[in-house]
Each structure stands twice: as C-alpha cells, then as structure tokens.
Design an enzyme around this catalytic site. Structure first.
Site, PDB file in Angstrom:
ATOM      1  N   TYR A 191       0.820  -1.200   0.000  1.00 39.33           N
ATOM      2  CA  TYR A 191       0.000   0.000   0.000  1.00 39.33           C
ATOM      3  C   TYR A 191       0.862   1.261   0.000  1.00 39.33           C
ATOM      4  O   TYR A 191       1.867   1.314   0.701  1.00 39.33           O
ATOM      5  CB  TYR A 191      -0.867   0.011   1.265  1.00 39.33           C
ATOM      6  N   TRP A 241       1.322   5.730  -1.544  1.00 37.03           N
ATOM      7  CA  TRP A 241       1.049   6.825  -2.484  1.00 37.03           C
ATOM      8  C   TRP A 241       2.073   6.946  -3.590  1.00 37.03           C
ATOM      9  O   TRP A 241       1.933   7.797  -4.459  1.00 37.03           O
ATOM     10  CB  TRP A 241       0.915   8.140  -1.725  1.00 37.03           C
TER      11      TRP A 241
HETATM   12  N1  LIG Z   1      -1.288   8.031  12.730  1.00 38.10           N
HETATM   13  C1  LIG Z   1      -1.672   8.151  11.465  1.00 38.10           C
HETATM   14  N2  LIG Z   1      -1.164   7.330  10.537  1.00 38.10           N
HETATM   15  C2  LIG Z   1      -1.552   7.455   9.244  1.00 38.10           C
HETATM   16  C3  LIG Z   1      -2.489   8.430   8.858  1.00 38.10           C
HETATM   17  C4  LIG Z   1      -3.026   9.285   9.867  1.00 38.10           C
HETATM   18  O1  LIG Z   1      -3.873  10.153   9.595  1.00 38.10           O
HETATM   19  N3  LIG Z   1      -2.583   9.117  11.148  1.00 38.10           N
HETATM   20  N4  LIG Z   1      -2.877   8.506   7.547  1.00 38.10           N
HETATM   21  C5  LIG Z   1      -2.859   7.273   6.796  1.00 38.10           C
HETATM   22  C6  LIG Z   1      -3.128   7.506   5.376  1.00 38.10           C
HETATM   23  S1  LIG Z   1      -4.633   8.227   5.018  1.00 38.10           S
HETATM   24  C7  LIG Z   1      -2.302   7.114   4.398  1.00 38.10           C
HETATM   25  S2  LIG Z   1      -2.829   7.250   2.777  1.00 38.10           S
HETATM   26  C8  LIG Z   1      -0.982   6.528   4.677  1.00 38.10           C
HETATM   27  C9  LIG Z   1       0.084   7.026   3.721  1.00 38.10           C
HETATM   28  O2  LIG Z   1       1.139   6.172   3.673  1.00 38.10           O
HETATM   29  P1  LIG Z   1       2.069   6.048   2.355  1.00 38.10           P
HETATM   30  O3  LIG Z   1       1.266   6.242   1.135  1.00 38.10           O
HETATM   31  O4  LIG Z   1       2.820   4.787   2.479  1.00 38.10           O
HETATM   32  O5  LIG Z   1       3.021   7.296   2.574  1.00 38.10           O
HETATM   33  P2  LIG Z   1       4.067   8.018   1.620  1.00 38.10           P
HETATM   34  O6  LIG Z   1       4.943   8.768   2.551  1.00 38.10           O
HETATM   35  O7  LIG Z   1       3.378   8.812   0.580  1.00 38.10           O
HETATM   36  O8  LIG Z   1       4.901   6.823   0.988  1.00 38.10           O
HETATM   37  C10 LIG Z   1       5.156   6.666  -0.364  1.00 38.10           C
HETATM   38  C11 LIG Z   1       6.551   6.085  -0.522  1.00 38.10           C
HETATM   39  O9  LIG Z   1       6.733   5.730  -1.899  1.00 38.10           O
HETATM   40  C12 LIG Z   1       8.046   6.124  -2.307  1.00 38.10           C
HETATM   41  N5  LIG Z   1       7.993   6.338  -3.762  1.00 38.10           N
HETATM   42  C13 LIG Z   1       7.608   7.433  -4.436  1.00 38.10           C
HETATM   43  N6  LIG Z   1       7.659   7.234  -5.759  1.00 38.10           N
HETATM   44  C14 LIG Z   1       8.113   5.974  -5.944  1.00 38.10           C
HETATM   45  C15 LIG Z   1       8.374   5.186  -7.107  1.00 38.10           C
HETATM   46  O10 LIG Z   1       8.203   5.606  -8.242  1.00 38.10           O
HETATM   47  N7  LIG Z   1       8.838   3.914  -6.892  1.00 38.10           N
HETATM   48  C16 LIG Z   1       9.044   3.422  -5.645  1.00 38.10           C
HETATM   49  N8  LIG Z   1       9.485   2.160  -5.550  1.00 38.10           N
HETATM   50  N9  LIG Z   1       8.800   4.159  -4.535  1.00 38.10           N
HETATM   51  C17 LIG Z   1       8.336   5.399  -4.683  1.00 38.10           C
HETATM   52  C18 LIG Z   1       8.317   7.381  -1.522  1.00 38.10           C
HETATM   53  O11 LIG Z   1       9.710   7.637  -1.448  1.00 38.10           O
HETATM   54  C19 LIG Z   1       7.660   7.062  -0.161  1.00 38.10           C
HETATM   55  O12 LIG Z   1       8.564   6.482   0.716  1.00 38.10           O
HETATM   56  O13 LIG Z   1      -0.596   6.850   6.025  1.00 38.10           O
HETATM   57  C20 LIG Z   1      -1.574   6.463   6.974  1.00 38.10           C
HETATM   58  N10 LIG Z   1      -1.042   6.591   8.314  1.00 38.10           N
HETATM   59  N1  LIG Z   2      -0.854  18.438   2.296  1.00 42.73           N
HETATM   60  C1  LIG Z   2      -1.300  17.183   2.345  1.00 42.73           C
HETATM   61  N2  LIG Z   2      -2.493  16.871   1.774  1.00 42.73           N
HETATM   62  C2  LIG Z   2      -2.969  15.616   1.844  1.00 42.73           C
HETATM   63  C3  LIG Z   2      -2.243  14.580   2.477  1.00 42.73           C
HETATM   64  C4  LIG Z   2      -1.002  14.915   3.078  1.00 42.73           C
HETATM   65  O1  LIG Z   2      -0.316  14.055   3.679  1.00 42.73           O
HETATM   66  N3  LIG Z   2      -0.563  16.215   2.996  1.00 42.73           N
HETATM   67  N4  LIG Z   2      -2.755  13.283   2.511  1.00 42.73           N
HETATM   68  C5  LIG Z   2      -3.796  12.942   1.553  1.00 42.73           C
HETATM   69  C6  LIG Z   2      -4.482  11.689   1.962  1.00 42.73           C
HETATM   70  S1  LIG Z   2      -3.776  10.209   1.590  1.00 42.73           S
HETATM   71  C7  LIG Z   2      -5.672  11.676   2.594  1.00 42.73           C
HETATM   72  S2  LIG Z   2      -6.381  10.199   3.048  1.00 42.73           S
HETATM   73  C8  LIG Z   2      -6.374  12.917   2.906  1.00 42.73           C
HETATM   74  C9  LIG Z   2      -6.750  12.941   4.378  1.00 42.73           C
HETATM   75  O2  LIG Z   2      -7.824  13.765   4.611  1.00 42.73           O
HETATM   76  P1  LIG Z   2      -8.410  13.802   6.091  1.00 42.73           P
HETATM   77  O3  LIG Z   2      -8.460  12.457   6.656  1.00 42.73           O
HETATM   78  O4  LIG Z   2      -9.668  14.586   6.046  1.00 42.73           O
HETATM   79  O5  LIG Z   2      -7.232  14.643   6.820  1.00 42.73           O
HETATM   80  P2  LIG Z   2      -6.789  14.668   8.354  1.00 42.73           P
HETATM   81  O6  LIG Z   2      -5.811  15.778   8.457  1.00 42.73           O
HETATM   82  O7  LIG Z   2      -6.385  13.341   8.852  1.00 42.73           O
HETATM   83  O8  LIG Z   2      -8.104  15.030   9.132  1.00 42.73           O
HETATM   84  C10 LIG Z   2      -8.895  16.187   8.814  1.00 42.73           C
HETATM   85  C11 LIG Z   2      -9.179  16.967  10.059  1.00 42.73           C
HETATM   86  O9  LIG Z   2      -9.854  16.129  10.994  1.00 42.73           O
HETATM   87  C12 LIG Z   2      -9.473  16.510  12.287  1.00 42.73           C
HETATM   88  N5  LIG Z   2      -9.792  15.442  13.244  1.00 42.73           N
HETATM   89  C13 LIG Z   2      -9.038  14.385  13.633  1.00 42.73           C
HETATM   90  N6  LIG Z   2      -9.685  13.660  14.585  1.00 42.73           N
HETATM   91  C14 LIG Z   2     -10.877  14.273  14.775  1.00 42.73           C
HETATM   92  C15 LIG Z   2     -11.996  13.997  15.611  1.00 42.73           C
HETATM   93  O10 LIG Z   2     -12.020  13.061  16.414  1.00 42.73           O
HETATM   94  N7  LIG Z   2     -13.064  14.828  15.506  1.00 42.73           N
HETATM   95  C16 LIG Z   2     -13.084  15.900  14.652  1.00 42.73           C
HETATM   96  N8  LIG Z   2     -14.186  16.645  14.598  1.00 42.73           N
HETATM   97  N9  LIG Z   2     -12.031  16.192  13.885  1.00 42.73           N
HETATM   98  C17 LIG Z   2     -10.954  15.379  13.931  1.00 42.73           C
HETATM   99  C18 LIG Z   2      -8.003  16.836  12.140  1.00 42.73           C
HETATM  100  O11 LIG Z   2      -7.577  17.727  13.160  1.00 42.73           O
HETATM  101  C19 LIG Z   2      -7.918  17.456  10.754  1.00 42.73           C
HETATM  102  O12 LIG Z   2      -7.879  18.871  10.779  1.00 42.73           O
HETATM  103  O13 LIG Z   2      -5.558  14.082   2.662  1.00 42.73           O
HETATM  104  C20 LIG Z   2      -4.824  14.050   1.439  1.00 42.73           C
HETATM  105  N10 LIG Z   2      -4.180  15.334   1.279  1.00 42.73           N
HETATM  106 MO   LIG Z   3      -4.814   8.497   2.683  1.00 43.73          MO
END
Ligand SMILES: Nc1nc2c(c(=O)[nH]1)N[C@H]1C(S)=C(S)[C@@H](COP(=O)(O)OP(=O)(O)OC[C@H]3O[C@@H](n4cnc5c(=O)[nH]c(N)nc54)[C@H](O)[C@@H]3O)O[C@H]1N2
Ligand SMILES: Nc1nc2c(c(=O)[nH]1)N[C@H]1C(S)=C(S)[C@@H](COP(=O)(O)OP(=O)(O)OC[C@H]3O[C@@H](n4cnc5c(=O)[nH]c(N)nc54)[C@H](O)[C@@H]3O)O[C@H]1N2
Ligand SMILES: [Mo]
Length: 759
Positions: free
Chosen positions: A97, A99
């Site tokens: 999994y 991005w």
């Molecule tokens: N506590 C907490 N944990 C969370 C979240 C949270 O809100 N709270 N959010 C969750 C969510 S919504 C998500 S989506 C995940 C995100 O988790 P990931 O999607 O795993 O996070 P990224 O840091 O985008 O990792 C992408 C990796 O791919 C590598 N990469 C980029 N391009 C390429 C390529 O072309 N080839 C290869 N082989 N590698 C490449 C980058 O260097 C990077 O290390 O994290 C989750 N974890």
């Molecule tokens: N710049 C930037 N943009 C991104 C990403 C990134 O890493 N960086 N990640 C991308 C990805 S993979 C995803 S999945 C989306 C994530 O999109 P979201 O999941 O919507 O993003 P978050 O920042 O995890 O949460 C949104 C808001 O929810 C609030 N929140 C957390 N817990 C609670 C709660 O218990 N109650 C309430 N009311 N609010 C709460 C947080 O403070 C935050 O401001 O964003 C995408 N866009």
């Molecule tokens: Mo995500």
C-alpha cells in the site's frame, strides 16, 4: 508542476497553473532528485547476503553491502522461487500500500503486482488507510462509498447552501494533494465560500489551516477527540425533541429510523441522548449543540466531512451518524443541502469535465494469476503475528495467510502503520523483505534487499488532474537522467519477469517501451475523448508540445446534485442498499453481530479517550501535514519551515504546557506504553486543551542506545494498532492517549535522513 533543468541538474520547480494559492509541495523537486537521502545502489543486508536461506542478524540493526543489479535480482529471483515453491503464492505479500508517485505507467505497486501475477499470484490488500472505516460502512448505508465519488457541484453549493459545516475536514491542507496530479482547482471554491457571507463552521479539535483561512468568516468548534458521534446524537436529539426532524423524508427515503429513534430517546437503553448528555462526552456546550440543531434545521445546510475522525476505533459510526443526521434534516439530494464526504479531497465538487481520460497500467499480465488472498490493509501486523489466525471482515470469516516474503514498492509502511515498535517486532518474521525505494526510509533500513527507484523526474509518464473533474491531461517528461544506479520499477520488474520465465520480459512489457506504453494510454484517451466530442492531437504532436491540455467544461455537470434522482423518486431510482433506501438501521450489519459495529449508529467509548485518561494523559491527534505528503519530502528544506527544536512540531495548548513547565520551542518527550518520541513544542491556543497534535508522516528515527526513543517525532510510535471495527478493519491512528514532559535527557542527534554508513 513546471521543472527547470540544465539537463543534468534540477534548478527549480513550481506549480504549472497560476491560482494565487502556493503549494509548497511543488517547490522542492531539486531536493527530491538530488537529496543525500536517495538510495544510490542496490544494497543487501550483510547477515542476509551471508546466508539468504537462514539469515543472520536483525533487520534494522544490520549493515548494508552494495551489490550489482544483477546480483540483487538473481538473489531475489532465487529466494522468491524457493519461498513460492515451499509455501505457495499466499505466502508472498505484494499488497504494498502507498502513495508512490503520480503517473499512469510508473505505478510502483501495480508493477510489482504485475510481476507477481506472472509468477503465479500473491496476497494483496483490501481497503486503504485513508477511509478504511467509511468506505466499508457507506455501501451498507447509502449503496456507494461516497468517499471517492463526485460531490454536489460547487456552483450549486455557492448558490444554495446557507450553512456549510466542515466536519473533521481541513481542505486548505488536504487539497494540495490529489491521487492524480494536483492542480489546486479545489481551493478557489473554498476561497469563494470564505467570501460568500454564508455561515461557516469547522468542527475540529485543532484550529486547522482551514479555520485560519476562514478567519472571521468562520466559527471553530473544538470537541474532544473521537467524540463526534455523541455531538451528532445531541444535535439529533434536539431535532427530534422539537419535532424538527423531516418525517416525510425519513419515511420516503430511509429505513429503520424508528429503531434508531428508540436508542436516541433512550427507550432502548434508558439514556436519552440529550444535548446535556452529549456535552459531557464531547466537551461542546449543550447550548451550542442546541444552537447547531436549530441552525441546521432552519437553513440549507451542507455537512462536508473529512476523514480524520473515521481513522479511529469505531470510525464506522462517524459517517453513519453524519448521514443519519443529514437524513433527519431532510436535505439530502437538494442543491446545497445534505452531506458530502469528498469536498476536501481531490477537488470533489469541482464539476466533471467532458474529457479524454487516459488509460493506465494494469496489475496483471495476460494469463497471469491475480491476488490469491487479500487482507485488510491495516491488519498487516496482525497477519504477520498470527499466521492462520481467524479474523472477521465486513461479514466474512477469514484466516490470515502465512506471510514469508514481503515486498513494498511505492509505500512507506514504517511511517504509515500504527504502533511502530509492534511493527518492528512482527517485521522480523518473514524470511525475505524487499523494498523498492527512492529514499532511505525507515522501511528501507529494515529490509533485506533495497532497490533504488527513479523519481518521477527521471522517467517519462502521463497523468490527469483532479480525480473527479478530469480537468487536465498532463505530459510528465523526464527532466534529468536517473541518479546513480536508480532504475525504473518498470524495468526492474521486466528484468525479474525474464528471470522468472524465458520470454517473461515480453509478457510483462507486452513488447512495449516506456514511450510506446504512453502512446497506448494516450490513444485510449483519444478514443474516449472522441465519444465526448473532445479531440486530442496525435501523440507525437502532444508529446513534442509538452503542454497540458485543459478539458472543456460542460454546463450540465455544474448542475450535478448527489442523490437528486433518488430523492425525487426513491422507488424508481433505488440506492444499492438491501432496501433501496438510506439504511439508518441495517439488518445486514446487525446480522454480523459485531459489538464494535452494531445495527445502527451508536456512541461507543473508545479504548483510549479523555473519558478514561489517567492523570496527565493527553489525547493524541495525528492530522495530515501541510508541507509533506505523509512521509514524502520530510527530508527537504520545507522541514525548516515547521521543525521545532530540530524535530517534528507538537501542538499543545498553553494550559497543558504550563502544567508541565513547557515553553514554546522546548524539546519535549511524548510517551505511552507503546513507545516514546522527541518533538518540539508549539504552544498555541489553536488546539483544544487536553489534545496534542503530531502530524503523521515524520520519519521514524529510533535510537536503540537511548531506550528506543524516536528522535524525529514519528507519531505512529505512539498510536494504537487496532481495527476501526470488524466491519471495516480500518486503521485507528487517531485513537490514542500519551503523556508529555519537557525533555531533560542527553542531547540526541537526529539521524533520520542520513543513509546507512555503507550506502
Ligand atoms: N497516525 C496516522 N497514521 C496514518 C495516517 C493518519 O492520519 N494518522 N494517515 C494514513 C493515510 S490516510 C495514508 S494514505 C498513509 C500514507 O502512507 P504512504 O502512502 O505509504 O506514505 P508516503 O509517505 O506517501 O509513501 C510513499 C513512498 O513511496 C516512495 N515512492 C515514491 N515514488 C516511488 C516510485 O516511483 N517507486 C518506488 N518504488 N517508490 C516510490 C516514496 O519515497 C515514499 O517512501 O498513512 C496512513 N497513516
Ligand atoms: N498536504 C497534504 N495533503 C494531503 C495529504 C497529506 O499528507 N498532505 N494526505 C492525503 C491523503 S492520503 C488523505 S487520506 C487525505 C486525508 O484527509 P483527512 O483524513 O480529512 O485529513 P486529516 O488531516 O487526517 O483530518 C482532517 C481533520 O480532521 C481533524 N480530526 C481528527 N480527529 C478528529 C476527531 O475526532 N473529531 C473531529 N471533529 N475532527 C478530527 C483533524 O484535526 C484534521 O484537521 O488528505 C490528502 N491530502
Ligand atoms: Mo490516505
């Protein structure tokens, strides 16, 4: 974005479209390509190289040895063969999994899966970390996932909504990113909203970038972490108490309201969910709860919800209750009313264009074997710990596969997964771990074999922008030659396919080069476009021009109202739910018999929340970062804009800081039973007292010599690895408590971004 180069070196980069909103994430390509943290050569862990079938040493603590590409691929091929023959395809986890990077061809995990399909199958994954809970529950409730679907169009919201609520959503931050390329076309709508004179409300424990952006035009309401269902129930009770719920809509368009109402009024459990009851749980005053109920009832109200609050234990309840509230208000399917779960993501609501949509690489070769098993993505550690163990998922009874070989390509699982120390323990179990990476991430450091991957800027690709709007088609021309020995994942898996079987390379590539693939995907767009009266120039002309193509607007799509047809005639246009209507009570879910996801939305007390916090414990929030995409770009100079005391910033209320003798800028230690991290204090009124925030995505930098403390402030060292529920098995990164103190220990040097000495 536009990237400037002299042919060898990247000089600068910036957004390609002028919007008036800068996107920091587009400005650091130079560092992405030329960073000292790049993986330069194929590397193998010393104890693994010495005896690959019985590796010595400990993953994550061993040295790395440089090898040639041929040696690395021969080694992988031999071990892959041995493991597959011994344990079968389900023992190989290629769910991988993450991005990755943008583009329709160089899709790291897809290419890995394509190779594994050629080799005879693998274990894949179900769901994602983003919306694991919401995407599982919504189909039961409204027949579709809602989180990845087009929203009621922005022009209608601006025309018809009176009240817009951003519930756990921070679009000013999250719209810097789209799953396809980001063109910032979502943000201007929020700017218009800010200037619209409408009543704007943000419900968030933290004063997000969006609350700041709205300024005086918006109101910030800060509940306790994880208590939104109680808040919504308090509003719902007030509606019901005053007879403000829309009986006609509930009767025509929903099923099961009476069952839910029995719970709401306390008939079934003896506890009426009054505003006072809710206030005691969520920390928002009863008066405010009543005010919201009246406001929503009297006005056209759009509940725009983000996803942070469902990345929690019982995360499923959040959006189920939100939909229930919207149903009681009776505005679902009207222009400007109801709910929307993707306005904050990928430009939801930006009207869909008439478009020529690109084809893209598929994760299966002709005649190949797809995933033979799939595990819920956030249950990977449980699977490693408990091979063969039983688990439940969305009504299914299943068993974890016995995983012996893990390959991650395009994901950063050591930052994205909860409870890093538990992950590290489980990570010792597989016989082989391969990581394809551009950078020396913590996952790469904990691998047996590390393969250097190119970045987007070192290869050719194509993409679209705006996942729903399809607004632009974009050429992604190579900017510079690959750094050192980095290779495209595409080429690596093509070579491995040839090692797997004679002719495998041709099977993997279908005999096409990179540019031939791009032409294929472009020609698919031309065909699709033709049926939409969109004419694209021939590929050679487009590629030569190196300009993005903007797709034409279509007036009809600017009038799109989600659920409009259903609302108009629910019998003629049923939803894809068992009863064809919105299910406020779901017999199917009730039938699963899950205590953690009952048959109607319910307030359930999480394992860790303010209601059971011990003396001194704080609620831990891990919102998404403004100047990173998760862990990506943590190593760049953008870090200087946010790092405090050289670490990830930790947001803390002055009250909580004073109680601990912490001043703004101090180095602090945050800990709980699962681990400890260093962070830099940002003392601000912009967070609810009792809540602290460490944004997700800082690279783990665990120091074994210092009690395993993470020197960079990686929040998942502290979070809890438990499923949202047995329905969705989503991650629960936002359910945790932690202690905090000023750090007075020995000085610890940050090493997160230094490659291993031998690399
Ligand atoms: N506590 C907490 N944990 C969370 C979240 C949270 O809100 N709270 N959010 C969750 C969510 S919504 C998500 S989506 C995940 C995100 O988790 P990931 O999607 O795993 O996070 P990224 O840091 O985008 O990792 C992408 C990796 O791919 C590598 N990469 C980029 N391009 C390429 C390529 O072309 N080839 C290869 N082989 N590698 C490449 C980058 O260097 C990077 O290390 O994290 C989750 N974890
Ligand atoms: N710049 C930037 N943009 C991104 C990403 C990134 O890493 N960086 N990640 C991308 C990805 S993979 C995803 S999945 C989306 C994530 O999109 P979201 O999941 O919507 O993003 P978050 O920042 O995890 O949460 C949104 C808001 O929810 C609030 N929140 C957390 N817990 C609670 C709660 O218990 N109650 C309430 N009311 N609010 C709460 C947080 O403070 C935050 O401001 O964003 C995408 N866009
Ligand atoms: Mo995500």
């Amino acid at each position: 974005m536009l990237v400037e180069t002299d042919g060898d070196t990247v000089l600068s980069s910036r957004g390609a479209i002028t919007t008036g909103f800068s996107n920091s994430l587009q400005t650091v390509v130079r560092e992405q390509v030329h960073s000292k943290t790049r993986v330069r050569y194929p590397m193998v862990r010393k104890g693994f190289l010495a005896s690959p079938e019985h590796p010595q040493g400990v993953r994550g603590q061993d040295e790395f040895v440089r090898v040639s590409w041929d040696e690395a691929l021969d080694l992988i091929n031999a071990q892959h063969r041995r493991i597959r023959e011994s344990y079968g395809p389900s023992s190989i986890f290629a769910g991988s999994y993450g991005w990755r990077s943008n583009g329709v061809l160089h899709k790291a995990a897809t290419l890995l899966q394509r190779y594994m399909s050629l080799a005879g199958g693998y274990t894949g994954h179900l769901g994602d970390y983003s919306t694991g809970a919401a995407q599982a529950i919504m189909p039961h409730v409204v027949g579709g996932n809602e989180v990845y679907q087009q929203q009621t169009s922005w022009p209608l919201v601006l025309e018809h909504s009176d009240v817009v609520v951003l519930w756990s959503a921070n679009p000013m931050n999250t719209l810097k990113i789209a799953w396809n390329a980001s063109d910032e076309q979502g943000i201007p709508w929020f700017d218009k909203l800010r200037n619209s004179g409408k009543r704007l409300i943000c419900i968030d424990p933290m004063r997000s970038e969006t609350v700041d952006f709205f300024g005086d035009a918006g109101e910030w309401i800060a509940p306790h972490m994880g208590t939104d269902v109680a808040l919504m129930l308090g509003i719902a009770y007030t509606l019901q108490e005053n007879g403000w719920h829309d009986r006609d809509f509930l009767q025509r368009c929903t099923t099961g309201y009476e069952v839910f109402a029995g719970y709401l009024t306390g008939e079934t459990d003896g506890q009426p969910k009054t505003a006072e009851w809710a206030a005691a749980i969520c920390g928002v005053s009863a008066a405010k709860i009543r005010e919201l109920a009246q406001l929503f009832h009297e006005n056209t109200t759009m509940l725009m919800s983000g996803w942070g609050m469902q990345r929690q234990q019982f995360g499923e309840q959040k959006h189920w209750m939100l939909v229930t509230l919207a149903a009681m208000l009776g505005q679902i399917g009207t222009p400007g009313g109801g709910f929307g779960l993707s306005y904050h993501f990928a430009n939801g609501g930006n009207p869909t264009r008439r478009a020529a949509v690109l084809g893209s690489m598929q994760g299966n070769v002709a005649g190949g074997t797809d995933a033979v098993d799939k595990i819920p993505v956030a249950r990977i550690v449980e699977a490693l710990e408990n091979p063969g163990g039983a688990y439940q998922h969305n009504g299914l009874d299943r068993h974890f596969p016995d995983i012996r070989f893990v390959w991650w390509a395009g994901g950063a699982n050591f930052t994205h997964h909860q409870d890093t120390n538990r992950l590290i323990r489980a990570w010792q179990k597989p016989e082989l771990v391969v990581i394809s990476e551009c950078f020396w991430t913590a996952a790469a450091r904990h691998a047996d074999i590390v393969l250097p991957a190119t970045t987007s800027f070192e290869r050719n690709d194509l993409t679209m922008t705006g996942d729903y709007s399809n607004q632009h088609l974009v050429p992604m021309k190579q900017v510079v030659a690959p750094r050192d020995e980095a290779r495209d994942d595409f080429e690596v898996f093509a070579d491995l396919s040839e090692r797997w079987e004679t002719g495998g390379r041709a099977r993997f590539t279908e005999g096409k080069t990179e540019l031939q693939w791009l032409e294929t995907f472009y020609d698919i767009a031309r065909q699709r476009g033709a049926s939409q009266q969109v004419t694209l120039p021939p590929f050679s002309e487009f590629w030569q021009a190196n300009q993005l193509i903007e797709m034409p607007e279509i007036e009809q799509n600017a009038q799109f109202v989600r659920f409009a047809a259903f609302r108009a005639d629910p019998d003629a246009n049923p939803l894809k739910t068992p009863g064809g209507k919105i299910e406020i009570y779901s017999e199917r879910i009730a039938g699963f018999g899950y205590a953690d996801c009952p048959g109607h939305p319910m307030w359930l007390e999480p394992d860790e929340w303010h209601g059971n916090a011990e003396e001194g414990q704080l609620e831990l929030l891990s919102a998404h970062p403004a100047h990173r995409l998760h862990s990506q770009l943590n190593y760049t100079a953008l870090r200087e804009q946010y790092a405090v005391a050289g670490r990830e910033p930790l947001t803390i209320h002055p009250q909580d800081a004073q109680a601990r003798g912490i001043a703004d800028g101090d180095l602090v230690r945050v800990w709980n039973a699962r681990g400890q991290v260093l962070a830099g204090a940002v003392v601000t009124e912009g967070i609810r007292p009792g809540v602290i925030c460490l944004h997700e995505g800082a690279w783990p930098d665990l120091d074994p010599a210092a009690g395993g403390i993470c020197k960079n402030g990686a929040v998942n060292v502290l979070t809890k690895d438990l499923p949202s529920s047995r329905l969705g098995n989503g991650c629960a990164g936002n359910t945790a408590l932690a202690w905090l103190e000023k750090y007075n220990g020995p000085a610890l040097t940050l090493t997160a971004f230094d490659p291993p000495a031998s690399a």
